[in-house]
Write a protein that holds these residues in place. Structure first.
Motif, PDB file in Angstrom:
ATOM      1  N   ILE A   4      -3.635 -15.832   5.803  1.00  0.00           N
ATOM      2  CA  ILE A   4      -4.535 -14.745   6.212  1.00  0.00           C
ATOM      3  C   ILE A   4      -4.152 -13.383   5.610  1.00  0.00           C
ATOM      4  CG2 ILE A   4      -3.579 -13.746   8.362  1.00  0.00           C
ATOM      5  CD1 ILE A   4      -6.350 -14.879   9.615  1.00  0.00           C
ATOM      6  N   HIS A   5      -3.079 -13.351   4.858  1.00  0.00           N
ATOM      7  CA  HIS A   5      -2.602 -12.069   4.319  1.00  0.00           C
ATOM      8  C   HIS A   5      -2.050 -12.288   2.904  1.00  0.00           C
ATOM      9  CE1 HIS A   5       0.158  -8.323   5.157  1.00  0.00           C
ATOM     10  NE2 HIS A   5      -0.363  -8.300   3.943  1.00  0.00           N
ATOM     11  N   THR A   6      -2.794 -11.815   1.893  1.00  0.00           N
ATOM     12  CA  THR A   6      -2.347 -11.989   0.500  1.00  0.00           C
ATOM     13  C   THR A   6      -2.742 -10.787  -0.355  1.00  0.00           C
ATOM     14  OG1 THR A   6      -4.407 -12.951  -0.355  1.00  0.00           O
ATOM     15  CG2 THR A   6      -2.846 -14.482   0.658  1.00  0.00           C
ATOM     16  N   HIS A   7      -2.010 -10.607  -1.426  1.00  0.00           N
ATOM     17  CA  HIS A   7      -2.350  -9.568  -2.409  1.00  0.00           C
ATOM     18  C   HIS A   7      -2.560 -10.254  -3.757  1.00  0.00           C
ATOM     19  CE1 HIS A   7      -1.530  -6.335   0.457  1.00  0.00           C
ATOM     20  NE2 HIS A   7      -0.651  -7.203   0.945  1.00  0.00           N
ATOM     21  N   VAL A   8      -3.509 -11.162  -3.739  1.00  0.00           N
ATOM     22  CA  VAL A   8      -3.750 -12.038  -4.885  1.00  0.00           C
ATOM     23  C   VAL A   8      -4.860 -11.503  -5.797  1.00  0.00           C
ATOM     24  CG1 VAL A   8      -4.602 -14.356  -5.476  1.00  0.00           C
ATOM     25  CG2 VAL A   8      -2.857 -14.104  -3.725  1.00  0.00           C
ATOM     26  N   PRO A  41      -6.303  -6.884  -0.028  1.00  0.00           N
ATOM     27  CA  PRO A  41      -5.701  -5.775  -0.782  1.00  0.00           C
ATOM     28  C   PRO A  41      -5.495  -4.542   0.104  1.00  0.00           C
ATOM     29  CG  PRO A  41      -8.030  -6.056  -1.352  1.00  0.00           C
ATOM     30  CD  PRO A  41      -7.660  -7.215  -0.480  1.00  0.00           C
ATOM     31  N   HIS A  42      -4.497  -3.752  -0.257  1.00  0.00           N
ATOM     32  CA  HIS A  42      -4.217  -2.530   0.521  1.00  0.00           C
ATOM     33  C   HIS A  42      -5.389  -1.561   0.464  1.00  0.00           C
ATOM     34  CE1 HIS A  42       0.011  -3.248   1.354  1.00  0.00           C
ATOM     35  NE2 HIS A  42       0.183  -3.649   0.120  1.00  0.00           N
ATOM     36  N   TYR A  43      -5.682  -0.970   1.608  1.00  0.00           N
ATOM     37  CA  TYR A  43      -6.662   0.122   1.651  1.00  0.00           C
ATOM     38  C   TYR A  43      -5.984   1.342   2.256  1.00  0.00           C
ATOM     39  CZ  TYR A  43     -10.704   2.963   2.778  1.00  0.00           C
ATOM     40  OH  TYR A  43     -11.592   4.003   2.846  1.00  0.00           O
ATOM     41  N   ALA A  78      -9.015  -6.874   3.958  1.00  0.00           N
ATOM     42  CA  ALA A  78      -8.234  -5.732   3.469  1.00  0.00           C
ATOM     43  C   ALA A  78      -7.048  -5.551   4.396  1.00  0.00           C
ATOM     44  CB  ALA A  78      -9.090  -4.474   3.459  1.00  0.00           C
ATOM     45  N   GLU A  79      -6.056  -4.815   3.919  1.00  0.00           N
ATOM     46  CA  GLU A  79      -4.937  -4.437   4.781  1.00  0.00           C
ATOM     47  C   GLU A  79      -4.999  -2.919   4.892  1.00  0.00           C
ATOM     48  OE1 GLU A  79      -1.047  -5.450   3.255  1.00  0.00           O
ATOM     49  OE2 GLU A  79      -0.096  -5.061   5.181  1.00  0.00           O
ATOM     50  N   VAL A  80      -5.421  -2.459   6.058  1.00  0.00           N
ATOM     51  CA  VAL A  80      -5.731  -1.036   6.216  1.00  0.00           C
ATOM     52  C   VAL A  80      -4.535  -0.288   6.802  1.00  0.00           C
ATOM     53  CG1 VAL A  80      -7.380   0.611   7.170  1.00  0.00           C
ATOM     54  CG2 VAL A  80      -8.114  -1.733   6.685  1.00  0.00           C
ATOM     55  N   ALA A 136      -0.419  -6.442  10.951  1.00  0.00           N
ATOM     56  CA  ALA A 136       0.196  -7.162   9.821  1.00  0.00           C
ATOM     57  C   ALA A 136       1.709  -7.222   9.972  1.00  0.00           C
ATOM     58  CB  ALA A 136      -0.164  -6.467   8.514  1.00  0.00           C
ATOM     59  N   HIS A 137       2.296  -8.277   9.451  1.00  0.00           N
ATOM     60  CA  HIS A 137       3.757  -8.496   9.406  1.00  0.00           C
ATOM     61  C   HIS A 137       4.536  -7.756  10.508  1.00  0.00           C
ATOM     62  CE1 HIS A 137       3.146  -4.858   7.127  1.00  0.00           C
ATOM     63  NE2 HIS A 137       2.765  -5.498   6.050  1.00  0.00           N
ATOM     64  N   ILE A 138       4.375  -8.247  11.714  1.00  0.00           N
ATOM     65  CA  ILE A 138       4.946  -7.593  12.891  1.00  0.00           C
ATOM     66  C   ILE A 138       6.471  -7.445  12.802  1.00  0.00           C
ATOM     67  CG2 ILE A 138       5.228  -9.755  14.236  1.00  0.00           C
ATOM     68  CD1 ILE A 138       3.897  -6.437  15.670  1.00  0.00           C
ATOM     69  N   THR A 191       1.329 -15.252   3.900  1.00  0.00           N
ATOM     70  CA  THR A 191       2.482 -15.169   2.996  1.00  0.00           C
ATOM     71  C   THR A 191       2.732 -13.735   2.555  1.00  0.00           C
ATOM     72  OG1 THR A 191       1.049 -15.541   1.089  1.00  0.00           O
ATOM     73  CG2 THR A 191       2.121 -17.485   2.064  1.00  0.00           C
ATOM     74  N   ASP A 192       1.679 -12.882   2.617  1.00  0.00           N
ATOM     75  CA  ASP A 192       1.780 -11.516   2.084  1.00  0.00           C
ATOM     76  C   ASP A 192       2.230 -11.584   0.623  1.00  0.00           C
ATOM     77  OD1 ASP A 192       1.692  -8.774   2.062  1.00  0.00           O
ATOM     78  OD2 ASP A 192       3.426  -8.452   3.346  1.00  0.00           O
ATOM     79  N   ALA A 193       1.783 -12.649  -0.058  1.00  0.00           N
ATOM     80  CA  ALA A 193       2.218 -12.875  -1.444  1.00  0.00           C
ATOM     81  C   ALA A 193       1.725 -11.759  -2.352  1.00  0.00           C
ATOM     82  CB  ALA A 193       1.673 -14.214  -1.938  1.00  0.00           C
ATOM     83  N   HIS A 194       2.649 -11.230  -3.174  1.00  0.00           N
ATOM     84  CA  HIS A 194       2.329 -10.157  -4.116  1.00  0.00           C
ATOM     85  C   HIS A 194       2.472 -10.609  -5.567  1.00  0.00           C
ATOM     86  CE1 HIS A 194       2.533  -7.421  -0.712  1.00  0.00           C
ATOM     87  NE2 HIS A 194       2.247  -6.394  -1.480  1.00  0.00           N
ATOM     88  N   ASP A 195       3.494 -11.451  -5.802  1.00  0.00           N
ATOM     89  CA  ASP A 195       3.785 -11.842  -7.181  1.00  0.00           C
ATOM     90  C   ASP A 195       4.556 -13.162  -7.180  1.00  0.00           C
ATOM     91  OD1 ASP A 195       6.605 -11.286  -6.712  1.00  0.00           O
ATOM     92  OD2 ASP A 195       6.031  -9.183  -6.773  1.00  0.00           O
TER      93      ASP A 195
HETATM   94 FE   LIG Z   1       0.504  -6.857   2.722  1.00  0.00          FE
END
Ligand SMILES: [Fe+2]
Length: 250
Positions: A4-8, A41-43, A78-80, A136-138, A191-195
């Motif tokens: 539910i949380h990615t930066h893909v 994506p980050h907002y 989005a991740e606000v 997000a990511h508590i 996963t909050d995957a970024h790279d």
């Molecule tokens: Fe994130």
């Protein structure tokens, strides 16, 4: 499983650089068993208008639509960033909810104290719109690490709680992650995957560890809750509040 949380989405934030990296992250998540993934994506309100963010997000999705593995569903979100000062309006927050749901992923200050304005913002957003913020990511907030019982209050207020899969694997976050899982205080995993190197998808590793420690039932319960969120159903929200403990820092 659901991520539910990615930066893909490529080249929108500090996540995937280019279409090829985005493709490899999607393939990695898929190979680990993820069948539904939300692009978040980050907002940062002040840096970009809502309209330009939504347009750029759509363009990024267009670039990689054909690269999504067959058998994987995706949604936009989005991740606000919220701080309690000059936050996006409630209308903007609603527009950034996960596609097809009334839930929006929000990120709060990591190191600073959470001010009254921030808690009021969360409260008024829930009360005025009927939407729910997903925190997000508590495991990453100083306020929570200092006093995990604050999670009880956030849930009581109507917030949903997201934990990064990596929290089960990290030495400094593991204890909190399992405590929240055991108490039914986790509603979402991501996963909050970024790279591919620093912050790669680690869903499978987390699942195996949770399973080996005997908490597969709790893990499955979180997957059920995520399915409910994505179907826009009321989330099963039974939990046992965490008690204040003095041994937490030892
Ligand atoms: Fe994130």
């Amino acid at each position: 499983m659901i991520d539910i949380h990615t930066h893909v989405l490529p080249d929108l934030d500090d996540g995937a650089k280019g279409e090829r990296e985005a493709e490899r992250l999607l393939q990695s998540d898929f190979a680990q068993g993820v069948r539904e993934l939300v692009f978040t994506p980050h907002y940062y309100g002040k840096k970009r208008s809502l309209e330009s963010f939504l347009r750029q997000r759509e363009e990024a999705l267009e670039k990689i639509r054909r690269l999504v593995p067959a058998g994987m569903k995706t949604r936009l979100g989005a991740e606000v960033w919220l701080t309690g000062v000059n936050d996006p309006s409630n209308e903007t927050l609603c527009a950034l909810a996960i596609e097809g749901t009334k839930c929006v992923l929000v990120e709060l200050p990591f190191e600073e104290r959470w001010n009254k304005g921030l808690l009021l913002k969360l409260f008024s957003f829930i009360a005025d719109t009927g939407y729910q913020p997903i925190i997000a990511h508590i495991e990453r907030y100083r306020e929570i690490v200092k006093n995990p019982t604050l999670v009880n209050s956030l849930v009581k207020m109507g917030c949903l709680i997201q934990l990064n899969t990596g929290a089960f694997l990290g030495r400094s976050t593991q204890k909190l992650a399992f405590t929240l899982l055991k108490h039914g205080l986790v509603h979402c995993l991501g996963t909050d995957a970024h790279d591919e190197t620093e912050r790669p998808p680690d869903y499978k590793q987390a699942k195996e560890l949770v399973k080996s420690k005997g908490y597969f039932k709790e893990w499955t319960r979180v997957q059920t809750r995520m399915r409910q969120i994505l179907k826009n159903q009321r989330v099963e929200n039974t939990c046992t509040p965490i008690k204040k403990v003095l041994w937490w820092y030892k």
